[in-house]
Design a protein around this motif. Structure first.
Motif, PDB file in Angstrom:
ATOM      1  N   ASP A 146     -11.088   8.422  -7.788  1.00  0.00           N
ATOM      2  CA  ASP A 146     -10.240   9.180  -6.860  1.00  0.00           C
ATOM      3  C   ASP A 146      -9.174   8.313  -6.205  1.00  0.00           C
ATOM      4  N   ILE A 147      -9.255   6.994  -6.383  1.00  0.00           N
ATOM      5  CA  ILE A 147      -8.277   6.088  -5.786  1.00  0.00           C
ATOM      6  C   ILE A 147      -7.052   6.010  -6.693  1.00  0.00           C
ATOM      7  N   THR A 174      -7.291  -0.212  -9.377  1.00  0.00           N
ATOM      8  CA  THR A 174      -8.211   0.827  -9.837  1.00  0.00           C
ATOM      9  C   THR A 174      -7.969   1.164 -11.302  1.00  0.00           C
ATOM     10  N   LYS A 231      -3.731   1.016  -6.569  1.00  0.00           N
ATOM     11  CA  LYS A 231      -4.349   0.521  -5.346  1.00  0.00           C
ATOM     12  C   LYS A 231      -5.240  -0.671  -5.673  1.00  0.00           C
ATOM     13  N   LYS A 235       0.809  -1.218   0.000  1.00  0.00           N
ATOM     14  CA  LYS A 235       0.000   0.000   0.000  1.00  0.00           C
ATOM     15  C   LYS A 235       0.844   1.270   0.000  1.00  0.00           C
ATOM     16  N   LEU A 258      -8.484  -2.920  -4.988  1.00  0.00           N
ATOM     17  CA  LEU A 258      -9.801  -2.729  -4.397  1.00  0.00           C
ATOM     18  C   LEU A 258     -10.221  -3.911  -3.534  1.00  0.00           C
TER      19      LEU A 258
END
Length: 355
Positions: free
Chosen positions: A313-314, A327, A318, A234, A320
């Protein structure tokens, strides 16, 4: 000190008036770790001998697990004291430099944060964290479930510190990361053999084709591993070097260690540890949230534009969910799957939660 020689063997390597260096061997698991037990002096100038001793011991430990624990007599960070102040003192800076040199970090902990008190009555008194249990990355990788517990000090001025190492914990489930690493290891061996073949017969078309095929497969597998570890860690992609795999392995291990919950306190004030922790969470949230019989759907409309905006907006890399799709995948295929995603999300919020 006392210990059961059938469980652990403790060898004292060296000692001074501020630290005792040991080697601990866990007999049943055949694992070893270095442990340094500290009792630092009061005056910061006298503690310089301790910092020098610990830095030199780093060379002796090398690439082996190492834990440092005890009374350091100085805070490491500004938030480790209730006395206030916005400046790092010389004593703190020297301690920080020593910790950085040893590449140590706090072991995942529970219990009290402040480990020392000076008459904390009414508005007077000071609380500080001057006792710590720290370890290097090698220890954290080897003893992933190890954690520190700082108990209540009661009538004393120091909090007892306990390092728990559940070495008997064993999981037979192989992670996806393990399977990727195993695949890469096999490709690496095959690529080595192909390059030896090509080196011995450089004009062979078969050798060249085999080498080209394996090289492409190996590079793809390495990239897949980096992407997987990046999603799991992350963090944003690092534009340094050709291969960040070791960095991401380190980040993932660190996050797993910090986020692993090994001790909780239930509603009755009892301490729950080990494999009983998941059941404690289930019991707590069952009592807190109740059952699904009285749940009602959300009557606030969930607009398609809001759903798309939330997903877009991610960050691109990243993940999900556990399926691993990033994304970026949903963004690039939104014209194909966007309507389906909107319907799924709206359907989720329009129905009561059921078992």
């Amino acid at each position: 000190m006392g210990w059961n020689p059938l469980v652990v063997n403790v060898i004292v390597i060296d000692m001074s008036d501020q630290v005792v260096h040991c080697l601990i061997h866990f007999v049943r698991e055949d694992k070893r770790t270095y442990v340094s037990i500290v009792y630092a002096k009061n005056y910061y100038i006298h503690r310089r001998d301790l910092w020098d001793n610990l830095c030199k011991h780093t060379i002796f430990v090398g690439n082996h697990p190492w834990v440092i624990m005890g009374f350091f007599n100085v805070s490491l960070n500004l938030e480790d004291s209730t006395a206030g102040g916005s400046n790092v003192t010389l004593a703190m800076r020297e301690f920080q430099e020593c910790v950085d040199h040893m590449r140590m970090s706090d072991v995942s902990q529970s219990g009290l944060h402040f480990t020392w008190n000076q008459r904390p009555n009414a508005s007077e008194g000071i609380l500080k964290k001057i006792d710590r249990i720290m370890a290097n990355d090698i220890f954290i990788n080897e003893f992933l479930n190890a954690h520190a517990v700082f108990l209540s000090y009661r009538i004393y001025d120091h909090s007892p510190a306990v390092l728990k190492i559940p070495t008997l914990y064993n999981s037979n489930i192989k992670s996806f990361k393990f399977l990727i690493s195993l695949f890469i290891k096999r490709l690496r061996l095959e690529l080595d053999q192909a390059q030896i073949w090509l080196d011995s017969d450089p004009f062979s078309n078969d050798a060249r084709e085999e080498h080209c095929h394996l090289l492409h497969a190996y590079n793809s597998a390495v990239i897949d591993e980096e992407r997987f570890l990046q999603q799991k860690s992350k963090i944003e992609w690092l534009h340094v070097g050709d291969n960040n795999t070791s960095f991401f392995h380190k980040v993932v291990k660190g996050k797993q260690h910090r986020n692993h919950i090994l001790t909780v306190e239930d509603n009755m004030g009892n301490i729950v540890e080990g494999r009983d922790v998941p059941a404690c969470f289930v019991s707590h949230f069952t009592n807190f949230l109740g059952n699904s019989s009285n749940s009602t759907p959300i009557d606030i409309p969930v607009l398609a534009a809001k759903i798309k905006s939330a997903i877009f907006d991610i960050g691109n890399n990243k993940s999900l969910g556990p399926d691993g799709y990033t994304t970026e995948f949903f963004m690039s295929t939104w014209n194909i799957i966007g309507d389906d995603i909107v319907r799924v999300v709206q359907d989720f919020f329009s129905k009561p939660i059921t078992d």
